[in-house]
Design an enzyme around this catalytic site. Structure first.
Site, PDB file in Angstrom:
ATOM      1  N   ASN A   9       0.871  -1.177   0.000  1.00 10.56           N
ATOM      2  CA  ASN A   9       0.000   0.000   0.000  1.00 10.56           C
ATOM      3  C   ASN A   9       0.907   1.225   0.000  1.00 10.56           C
ATOM      4  OD1 ASN A   9      -1.774   2.075   0.482  1.00 10.56           O
ATOM      5  ND2 ASN A   9      -2.369   1.398   2.542  1.00 10.56           N
ATOM      6  N   LYS A  11       0.148   4.251  -0.277  1.00 14.00           N
ATOM      7  CA  LYS A  11      -0.475   5.438   0.331  1.00 14.00           C
ATOM      8  C   LYS A  11      -0.229   6.661  -0.569  1.00 14.00           C
ATOM      9  CE  LYS A  11      -0.181   3.203   4.797  1.00 14.00           C
ATOM     10  NZ  LYS A  11      -0.010   3.299   6.254  1.00 14.00           N
ATOM     11  N   HIS A  95      -9.550   1.392   5.267  1.00 15.76           N
ATOM     12  CA  HIS A  95      -8.239   1.606   5.898  1.00 15.76           C
ATOM     13  C   HIS A  95      -8.399   2.602   7.043  1.00 15.76           C
ATOM     14  CE1 HIS A  95      -4.098   2.632   6.630  1.00 15.76           C
ATOM     15  NE2 HIS A  95      -3.756   1.557   5.953  1.00 15.76           N
ATOM     16  N   GLU A  97      -6.624   4.940   8.089  1.00 15.95           N
ATOM     17  CA  GLU A  97      -6.318   6.344   7.790  1.00 15.95           C
ATOM     18  C   GLU A  97      -7.528   7.032   7.172  1.00 15.95           C
ATOM     19  OE1 GLU A  97      -2.736   5.533   5.606  1.00 15.95           O
ATOM     20  OE2 GLU A  97      -1.742   4.996   7.477  1.00 15.95           O
ATOM     21  N   GLU A 167      -5.207  -4.645  10.851  1.00 17.51           N
ATOM     22  CA  GLU A 167      -4.185  -3.606  10.974  1.00 17.51           C
ATOM     23  C   GLU A 167      -4.415  -2.821  12.258  1.00 17.51           C
ATOM     24  OE1 GLU A 167      -2.295  -2.565   6.916  1.00 17.51           O
ATOM     25  OE2 GLU A 167      -3.973  -1.208   7.274  1.00 17.51           O
ATOM     26  N   GLY A 173       2.794   2.440  10.809  1.00 13.56           N
ATOM     27  CA  GLY A 173       3.765   3.528  10.656  1.00 13.56           C
ATOM     28  C   GLY A 173       4.534   3.867  11.912  1.00 13.56           C
ATOM     29  N   SER A 213       3.634  -1.986  10.350  1.00 11.67           N
ATOM     30  CA  SER A 213       5.089  -2.050  10.545  1.00 11.67           C
ATOM     31  C   SER A 213       5.691  -3.390  10.134  1.00 11.67           C
ATOM     32  CB  SER A 213       5.456  -1.709  12.000  1.00 11.67           C
ATOM     33  OG  SER A 213       5.098  -0.371  12.284  1.00 11.67           O
TER      34      SER A 213
HETATM   35  P1  13P Z   1       3.120   0.494   7.659  1.00 14.55           P
HETATM   36  O1  13P Z   1       3.618  -0.799   7.060  1.00 14.55           O
HETATM   37  O2  13P Z   1       3.838   1.698   7.160  1.00 14.55           O
HETATM   38  O3  13P Z   1       3.045   0.395   9.146  1.00 14.55           O
HETATM   39  O4  13P Z   1       1.604   0.681   7.146  1.00 14.55           O
HETATM   40  C1  13P Z   1       0.723  -0.373   7.245  1.00 14.55           C
HETATM   41  C2  13P Z   1      -0.514  -0.033   6.501  1.00 14.55           C
HETATM   42  O5  13P Z   1      -1.266   0.847   6.879  1.00 14.55           O
HETATM   43  C3  13P Z   1      -0.781  -0.770   5.260  1.00 14.55           C
HETATM   44  O6  13P Z   1      -2.063  -0.531   4.810  1.00 14.55           O
END
Ligand code: 13P
Length: 259
Positions: A9, A11, A95, A97, A167, A173, A213
């Site tokens: 992903n 982002k 997601h 976010e 997640e 992150g 992560s």
């Molecule tokens: P990270 O791998 O940067 O922690 O992000 C995970 C994520 O949100 C994947 O959708």
């Protein structure tokens, strides 16, 4: 039984120039991934370019979200048929976010998920608790609510076509991944719910990814858990070698212990 799946992903990362370079790096480094399915979800603006670069390779294309209507007066939105036309096979929905920053509700996420299915693509429904929720002992309540609402109204055959991603928000992150045991505990709980919502047999076939992560260094231990059917990778998917490292670990586990 459940082939491992690794999804990158990206982002909101990647100008066209950067996205082309990253896609080419992954393509060149992963000639014939065996025992693992691989997909990347670039930003919308890079989908067409990445689609061209990955054409004819086993690496598949996905999108990070979509609107639930096929077309209409929805300024700034992208519809499922537009994504399908570009060759997208996967669409992330729910997601954390987007839940937090855009305010996406469970009801909206459910509409998106059904629209993705109706357009012949595979939805990846993301669920996960915040650190406060975990501290308060609300992890299972939170993910159960998100799962039930996200899959509301789906028949067993549609649930069979869906992918879940656990997640935990506190792991995204932050560099602090869930331990393999924490991931397995929640993912086993999600599978139990899937069993109730569809059937035991179908629940055994649905892949549940872990995200938060994930990097090459911790992928082995996470993916070794029988409940963890793959990874949804953010930050580490922005580096071709890092992403390939995770895919290779998943492939090794997919062809060895889990078959
Ligand atoms: P990270 O791998 O940067 O922690 O992000 C995970 C994520 O949100 C994947 O959708």
């Amino acid at each position: 039984m459940r082939a491992p799946l690794v999804i990158g992903n990206w982002k909101m990362h990647g100008t066209l120039v950067e996205a082309r370079a990253l896609a080419a790096g992954i393509r060149d480094g992963l000639k014939r991934p065996r025992g693992v399915q691989v997909a990347v979800c670039p930003p919308f603006t890079a989908l067409a370019a990445v689609s061209e670069i990955l054409a004819g390779t086993p690496i598949q294309l996905g999108a990070q979200t979509c609107h639930h209507d096929a077309a209409g007066a929805h300024t700034g939105e992208i519809s499922p048929p537009m994504l399908a036309e570009l060759g997208c096979r996967w669409v992330l929905v729910g997601h954390s976010e987007r839940r937090k920053e855009i305010g996406e509700s469970d009801e909206l996420i459910n509409r998106k998920l059904r629209a993705v299915l109706a357009n012949g693509m595979t939805p990846v429904l993301c669920v996960g608790e915040t650190s406060d929720e975990r501290r308060q002992g609300l992890t299972f309540t939170t993910v159960e609510g998100q799962l039930r609402a996200g899959l509301a109204g789906l028949g067993a055959d549609e649930i069979a076509k869906t992918i879940l991603a656990y997640e935990p928000v506190w792991a995204i992150g932050t560099g602090v991944n869930a331990t393999p045991a924490q991931a397995a505990e929640v993912q086993a709980y999600l599978r139990g719910l899937l069993s109730e919502l569809s059937s035991k047999e179908i629940a055994q076939t649905v892949r549940i990814l872990y995200g938060g992560s994930v990097k090459a260094e911790n992928a082995d231990a996470l993916l070794a858990e029988p409940e963890v059917d793959g990874a949804l990778v953010g930050g580490a998917s922005l580096n071709a070698q890092g992403f390939i490292g995770i895919v290779r670990k998943a492939a090794r586990i997919g062809t060895a212990t889990k078959e």
